[in-house]
Write a protein that holds these residues in place. Structure first.
Motif, PDB file in Angstrom:
ATOM      1  N   SER A   8      -1.244  -2.424   8.478  1.00  0.00           N
ATOM      2  CA  SER A   8      -1.520  -1.863   7.151  1.00  0.00           C
ATOM      3  C   SER A   8      -2.257  -2.899   6.312  1.00  0.00           C
ATOM      4  O   SER A   8      -1.812  -4.051   6.198  1.00  0.00           O
ATOM      5  CB  SER A   8      -0.213  -1.525   6.429  1.00  0.00           C
ATOM      6  N   VAL A  16      -5.143  -2.195  -2.055  1.00  0.00           N
ATOM      7  CA  VAL A  16      -5.338  -0.827  -1.553  1.00  0.00           C
ATOM      8  C   VAL A  16      -4.166   0.089  -1.908  1.00  0.00           C
ATOM      9  O   VAL A  16      -4.231   1.297  -1.684  1.00  0.00           O
ATOM     10  CB  VAL A  16      -5.541  -0.806  -0.009  1.00  0.00           C
ATOM     11  N   ARG A  17      -3.108  -0.493  -2.485  1.00  0.00           N
ATOM     12  CA  ARG A  17      -1.930   0.331  -2.770  1.00  0.00           C
ATOM     13  C   ARG A  17      -2.214   1.329  -3.898  1.00  0.00           C
ATOM     14  O   ARG A  17      -3.079   1.095  -4.736  1.00  0.00           O
ATOM     15  CB  ARG A  17      -0.742  -0.578  -3.150  1.00  0.00           C
ATOM     16  N   CYS A  43      -6.239   0.847   5.802  1.00  0.00           N
ATOM     17  CA  CYS A  43      -5.424   1.595   4.838  1.00  0.00           C
ATOM     18  C   CYS A  43      -5.830   3.050   5.039  1.00  0.00           C
ATOM     19  O   CYS A  43      -6.929   3.452   4.625  1.00  0.00           O
ATOM     20  CB  CYS A  43      -5.701   1.163   3.397  1.00  0.00           C
ATOM     21  N   PRO A  44      -5.004   3.837   5.679  1.00  0.00           N
ATOM     22  CA  PRO A  44      -5.404   5.212   5.995  1.00  0.00           C
ATOM     23  C   PRO A  44      -5.755   6.035   4.748  1.00  0.00           C
ATOM     24  O   PRO A  44      -6.643   6.899   4.815  1.00  0.00           O
ATOM     25  CB  PRO A  44      -4.167   5.794   6.695  1.00  0.00           C
ATOM     26  N   GLU A  45      -5.083   5.771   3.644  1.00  0.00           N
ATOM     27  CA  GLU A  45      -5.347   6.584   2.451  1.00  0.00           C
ATOM     28  C   GLU A  45      -6.725   6.267   1.871  1.00  0.00           C
ATOM     29  O   GLU A  45      -7.466   7.167   1.464  1.00  0.00           O
ATOM     30  CB  GLU A  45      -4.219   6.384   1.427  1.00  0.00           C
ATOM     31  N   LYS A  99       3.536  -0.363   6.845  1.00  0.00           N
ATOM     32  CA  LYS A  99       4.405  -0.506   5.665  1.00  0.00           C
ATOM     33  C   LYS A  99       5.433   0.627   5.617  1.00  0.00           C
ATOM     34  O   LYS A  99       5.064   1.814   5.573  1.00  0.00           O
ATOM     35  CB  LYS A  99       3.535  -0.488   4.414  1.00  0.00           C
ATOM     36  N   SER A 102       5.914   4.411   3.197  1.00  0.00           N
ATOM     37  CA  SER A 102       4.673   4.995   2.669  1.00  0.00           C
ATOM     38  C   SER A 102       4.475   6.391   3.274  1.00  0.00           C
ATOM     39  O   SER A 102       4.833   6.618   4.433  1.00  0.00           O
ATOM     40  CB  SER A 102       3.501   4.093   3.065  1.00  0.00           C
ATOM     41  N   CYS A 105       2.080   5.367   6.121  1.00  0.00           N
ATOM     42  CA  CYS A 105       2.445   4.304   7.070  1.00  0.00           C
ATOM     43  C   CYS A 105       3.933   4.247   7.408  1.00  0.00           C
ATOM     44  O   CYS A 105       4.303   3.560   8.370  1.00  0.00           O
ATOM     45  CB  CYS A 105       2.004   2.954   6.502  1.00  0.00           C
TER      46      CYS A 105
HETATM   47 FE1  SF4 Z   1      -2.606   1.885   2.534  1.00  0.00          FE
HETATM   48 FE2  SF4 Z   1      -0.578   2.207   4.264  1.00  0.00          FE
HETATM   49 FE3  SF4 Z   1      -0.584   0.161   2.591  1.00  0.00          FE
HETATM   50 FE4  SF4 Z   1      -0.224   2.624   1.661  1.00  0.00          FE
HETATM   51  S1  SF4 Z   1       1.135   1.513   3.025  1.00  0.00           S
HETATM   52  S2  SF4 Z   1      -1.540   1.048   0.797  1.00  0.00           S
HETATM   53  S3  SF4 Z   1      -1.566   3.790   3.028  1.00  0.00           S
HETATM   54  S4  SF4 Z   1      -2.063   0.530   4.203  1.00  0.00           S
END
Ligand code: SF4
Length: 156
Positions: A8, A16-17, A43-45, A99, A102, A105
């Motif tokens: 992640s 990226v959060r 970061c998939p989102e 993470k 999430s 994730c």
């Molecule tokens: Fe991106 Fe996953 Fe981190 Fe959320 S937990 S910010 S989706 S990498």
């Protein structure tokens, strides 16, 4: 040849959060793995097209991902998950460090969809798709398990 690991992006201290908070996962092995060029970060989102910051979103019982204001962002979450899987295939990745909790994730826990800070057993969208494809997913809560597994499987 070392196994590469999908990770992640927020664990690497990247902004990226959803709330722009920077929360790196600090561990000497992560620093080593970065030097060895074995971390593949996503970061998939964000990869799915969502911005930073963005509204909090939670998985509902029907598996849709809905933001706190009611917007359906399932398409973006699914797109990001597919991109994570593509990266795994490109790099022959068998392990992911993601993470916990999430909606993308989370490996064993997610929020329950009511935006009341309650967690339930479940996987985020990316974590679920990777698991279905045979990739072993780990989180900051069982990082040691991944380390032990890699100790046994690293091919020099
Ligand atoms: Fe991106 Fe996953 Fe981190 Fe959320 S937990 S910010 S989706 S990498």
């Amino acid at each position: 040849m070392f196994d590469k690991i999908l990770i992640s992006r927020c664990f690497l201290g990247e902004n990226v959060r959803y709330n722009s908070e920077i929360i790196p996962l600090k561990h000497e092995l992560l620093t080593l793995w970065q030097r060895q060029d074995r971390l593949i970060a996503i970061c998939p989102e964000v990869s799915g097209g969502l911005s930073v910051p963005r509204e909090p979103a939670e998985q509902q019982l029907n598996n849709k991902i809905i933001t706190i204001s009611g917007r359906d962002v399932s398409a973006q979450f699914n797109l990001g998950a597919k991109q994570a899987l593509t990266l795994c295939r490109q790099h022959n990745i068998r392990f992911a460090l993601l993470k916990e909790s999430s909606p993308s994730c989370g490996t064993t826990l997610i929020y329950d969809g009511s935006f009341s800070n309650k967690k339930i057993l479940g996987q985020g969208v990316t974590s679920r798709i990777l698991t279905q494809e045979g990739i072993k997913v780990f989180s900051e809560n069982n990082f040691e398990k991944l380390i032990n597994l890699l100790d046994k499987t690293d091919r020099y």
